[in-house]
Design an enzyme around this catalytic site. Sequence first.
Site, mmCIF file in Angstrom:
data_model
loop_
_atom_site.group_PDB
_atom_site.id
_atom_site.type_symbol
_atom_site.label_atom_id
_atom_site.label_comp_id
_atom_site.label_asym_id
_atom_site.label_seq_id
_atom_site.Cartn_x
_atom_site.Cartn_y
_atom_site.Cartn_z
ATOM 1 N N VAL A 216 0.815 -1.223 0.000
ATOM 2 C CA VAL A 216 0.000 0.000 0.000
ATOM 3 C C VAL A 216 0.850 1.277 0.000
ATOM 4 O O VAL A 216 0.336 2.359 -0.262
ATOM 5 C CB VAL A 216 -1.006 0.048 1.176
ATOM 6 C CG1 VAL A 216 -1.993 -1.098 1.108
ATOM 7 C CG2 VAL A 216 -0.288 0.095 2.521
ATOM 8 N N SER B 50 -7.356 4.152 14.991
ATOM 9 C CA SER B 50 -6.975 3.523 16.260
ATOM 10 C C SER B 50 -7.384 4.401 17.431
ATOM 11 O O SER B 50 -7.492 5.625 17.290
ATOM 12 C CB SER B 50 -5.452 3.333 16.306
ATOM 13 O OG SER B 50 -5.037 2.969 17.599
ATOM 14 N N TYR C 191 2.766 6.636 15.336
ATOM 15 C CA TYR C 191 1.562 5.834 15.070
ATOM 16 C C TYR C 191 0.302 6.678 15.281
ATOM 17 O O TYR C 191 -0.583 6.736 14.418
ATOM 18 C CB TYR C 191 1.572 4.621 15.998
ATOM 19 C CG TYR C 191 0.420 3.662 15.797
ATOM 20 C CD1 TYR C 191 0.390 2.811 14.698
ATOM 21 C CD2 TYR C 191 -0.630 3.595 16.713
ATOM 22 C CE1 TYR C 191 -0.661 1.927 14.513
ATOM 23 C CE2 TYR C 191 -1.677 2.713 16.537
ATOM 24 C CZ TYR C 191 -1.686 1.878 15.440
ATOM 25 O OH TYR C 191 -2.727 0.999 15.259
ATOM 26 N N LYS D 50 -2.685 7.920 12.612
ATOM 27 C CA LYS D 50 -4.089 7.523 12.777
ATOM 28 C C LYS D 50 -4.984 8.758 12.965
ATOM 29 O O LYS D 50 -6.129 8.772 12.523
ATOM 30 C CB LYS D 50 -4.229 6.557 13.955
ATOM 31 C CG LYS D 50 -3.512 5.220 13.731
ATOM 32 C CD LYS D 50 -4.024 4.478 12.506
ATOM 33 C CE LYS D 50 -3.441 3.080 12.388
ATOM 34 N NZ LYS D 50 -3.955 2.325 11.232
ATOM 35 N N ILE E 275 -6.607 -5.027 20.296
ATOM 36 C CA ILE E 275 -7.087 -6.318 19.789
ATOM 37 C C ILE E 275 -5.877 -7.240 19.692
ATOM 38 O O ILE E 275 -4.839 -6.830 19.128
ATOM 39 C CB ILE E 275 -7.692 -6.158 18.354
ATOM 40 C CG1 ILE E 275 -8.773 -5.061 18.299
ATOM 41 C CG2 ILE E 275 -8.212 -7.494 17.824
ATOM 42 C CD1 ILE E 275 -10.080 -5.389 18.968
HETATM 43 N N1 LIG Z 1 -4.473 -4.834 16.943
HETATM 44 C C1 LIG Z 1 -4.776 -3.703 17.538
HETATM 45 O O1 LIG Z 1 -4.780 -3.589 18.778
HETATM 46 C C2 LIG Z 1 -5.161 -2.505 16.700
HETATM 47 C C3 LIG Z 1 -5.776 -1.423 17.372
HETATM 48 C C4 LIG Z 1 -6.114 -0.293 16.632
HETATM 49 C C5 LIG Z 1 -5.861 -0.265 15.272
HETATM 50 N N2 LIG Z 1 -5.261 -1.327 14.662
HETATM 51 C C6 LIG Z 1 -5.048 -1.229 13.216
HETATM 52 O O2 LIG Z 1 -5.659 -2.322 12.578
HETATM 53 C C7 LIG Z 1 -4.996 -2.581 11.343
HETATM 54 C C8 LIG Z 1 -4.694 -4.060 11.244
HETATM 55 O O3 LIG Z 1 -3.776 -4.389 12.280
HETATM 56 P P1 LIG Z 1 -3.712 -5.827 12.977
HETATM 57 O O4 LIG Z 1 -3.723 -5.600 14.434
HETATM 58 O O5 LIG Z 1 -4.687 -6.746 12.349
HETATM 59 O O6 LIG Z 1 -2.196 -6.216 12.608
HETATM 60 P P2 LIG Z 1 -1.556 -7.434 11.796
HETATM 61 O O7 LIG Z 1 -0.101 -7.232 11.892
HETATM 62 O O8 LIG Z 1 -2.144 -8.714 12.273
HETATM 63 O O9 LIG Z 1 -2.048 -7.165 10.297
HETATM 64 C C9 LIG Z 1 -1.534 -6.110 9.531
HETATM 65 C C10 LIG Z 1 -1.353 -6.592 8.097
HETATM 66 O O10 LIG Z 1 -0.910 -5.484 7.297
HETATM 67 C C11 LIG Z 1 0.045 -5.990 6.380
HETATM 68 N N3 LIG Z 1 0.922 -4.925 5.887
HETATM 69 C C12 LIG Z 1 1.916 -4.273 6.562
HETATM 70 N N4 LIG Z 1 2.527 -3.395 5.742
HETATM 71 C C13 LIG Z 1 1.901 -3.478 4.538
HETATM 72 C C14 LIG Z 1 2.069 -2.820 3.303
HETATM 73 N N5 LIG Z 1 3.038 -1.909 3.120
HETATM 74 N N6 LIG Z 1 1.230 -3.131 2.270
HETATM 75 C C15 LIG Z 1 0.276 -4.074 2.444
HETATM 76 N N7 LIG Z 1 0.080 -4.754 3.585
HETATM 77 C C16 LIG Z 1 0.887 -4.457 4.620
HETATM 78 C C17 LIG Z 1 0.821 -7.036 7.179
HETATM 79 O O11 LIG Z 1 1.530 -7.927 6.309
HETATM 80 C C18 LIG Z 1 -0.297 -7.705 7.971
HETATM 81 O O12 LIG Z 1 -0.833 -8.811 7.276
HETATM 82 C C19 LIG Z 1 -3.774 -1.670 11.329
HETATM 83 O O13 LIG Z 1 -4.052 -0.545 10.522
HETATM 84 C C20 LIG Z 1 -3.603 -1.281 12.774
HETATM 85 O O14 LIG Z 1 -2.967 -0.030 12.918
HETATM 86 C C21 LIG Z 1 -4.916 -2.435 15.351
#
Ligand SMILES: NC(=O)c1ccc[n+]([C@@H]2O[C@H](COP(=O)([O-])OP(=O)(O)OC[C@H]3O[C@@H](n4cnc5c(N)ncnc54)[C@H](O)[C@@H]3O)[C@@H](O)[C@H]2O)c1
Length: 267
Positions: free
Chosen positions: A71, A149, A162, A166, A195
């Site tokens: 992305v 987030s 971060y 966001k 999460i």
């Molecule tokens: N887990 C949490 O607590 C939480 C809380 C708030 C927001 N988020 C947001 O949720 C979203 C998903 O996070 P998650 O917790 O499922 O993490 P995760 O690491 O399980 O999944 C993130 C995915 O993004 C992919 N990715 C990373 N860089 C990329 C790139 N340049 N191009 C394409 N894909 C890429 C990774 O390979 C991975 O599969 C993120 O945007 C994260 O900031 C997560």
Amino acid sequence: MHDELSQAFSLEGRVAAVTGAASGIGRDTARVFALAGAQVVLSDIDAAGLAEAVAEITELGGVAEAHAADVAQRTEVDALAEAAVRSRGRLDIWVNCAGVAATMPVLEATEADIDRLVAINLKGTYWGCAAAARAMQAQGAGSIINVSSTGADSAAAGFSIYAMTKGAVNTLTRTCAKEFGAFGVRVNAIAPGWIETPLANFRFRNAAGEIDPQLREQGLRDRAKASPLGLTGVPRDVGLAMLYLASDASRFVTGQVLRPNGGASMP
Ligand SMILES: NC(=O)c1ccc[n+]([C@@H]2O[C@H](COP(=O)([O-])OP(=O)(O)OC[C@H]3O[C@@H](n4cnc5c(N)ncnc54)[C@H](O)[C@@H]3O)[C@@H](O)[C@H]2O)c1
């Protein structure tokens, strides 16, 4: 009665693209969309994870395909939208879920740290909004969901970059909602609380990088204390919020930030 409600939440006949779909929240969102009847195009830089995620959905009887894209590369995001339309004939739902986290004090962050998170979390979301809206404009309808987030609302030491990306995602969401509403496209953000996913469980890992069951148990207990419900979230809590924003159930909702966070933050 029952049919009216299921129709509002159904994604039957819809095509959805999800970035960051190889893992965590994106992976479960793709699964929820498929269970609701959508054809799903899963995208990520992790080819092995993507293949697994597609196989899982196919096994459930869903329709899914993988399209790798970084992305941070605008041309790859554009190509993803074009591939979804070419392969499935239309594009109704787009989720900008790919994201990365990094923690360091402001006094230690480098320009490279800032550039990396801005490129993926912010510019990646920007290119995603533009590519999806371009494809949806001709249809006169569509739903774009950006993943923000809790960090955008609540300050936490170490999370400056971060949180900054966001916060900007929330702002971008509102501008896109204003611009794209004219041609029927809704744009909303989801700001999950903590999460348990590979992005978020780094504090539970030992020196060898493995999850330490004791650290995890203590960490989950601490996280649950932040919620008035005493809960920690799982990807499905976010996937179901995604379903609401993707479906016609939310036809009157645009430019909003939905916060599935167990009440841990109430801005
Ligand atoms: N887990 C949490 O607590 C939480 C809380 C708030 C927001 N988020 C947001 O949720 C979203 C998903 O996070 P998650 O917790 O499922 O993490 P995760 O690491 O399980 O999944 C993130 C995915 O993004 C992919 N990715 C990373 N860089 C990329 C790139 N340049 N191009 C394409 N894909 C890429 C990774 O390979 C991975 O599969 C993120 O945007 C994260 O900031 C997560």
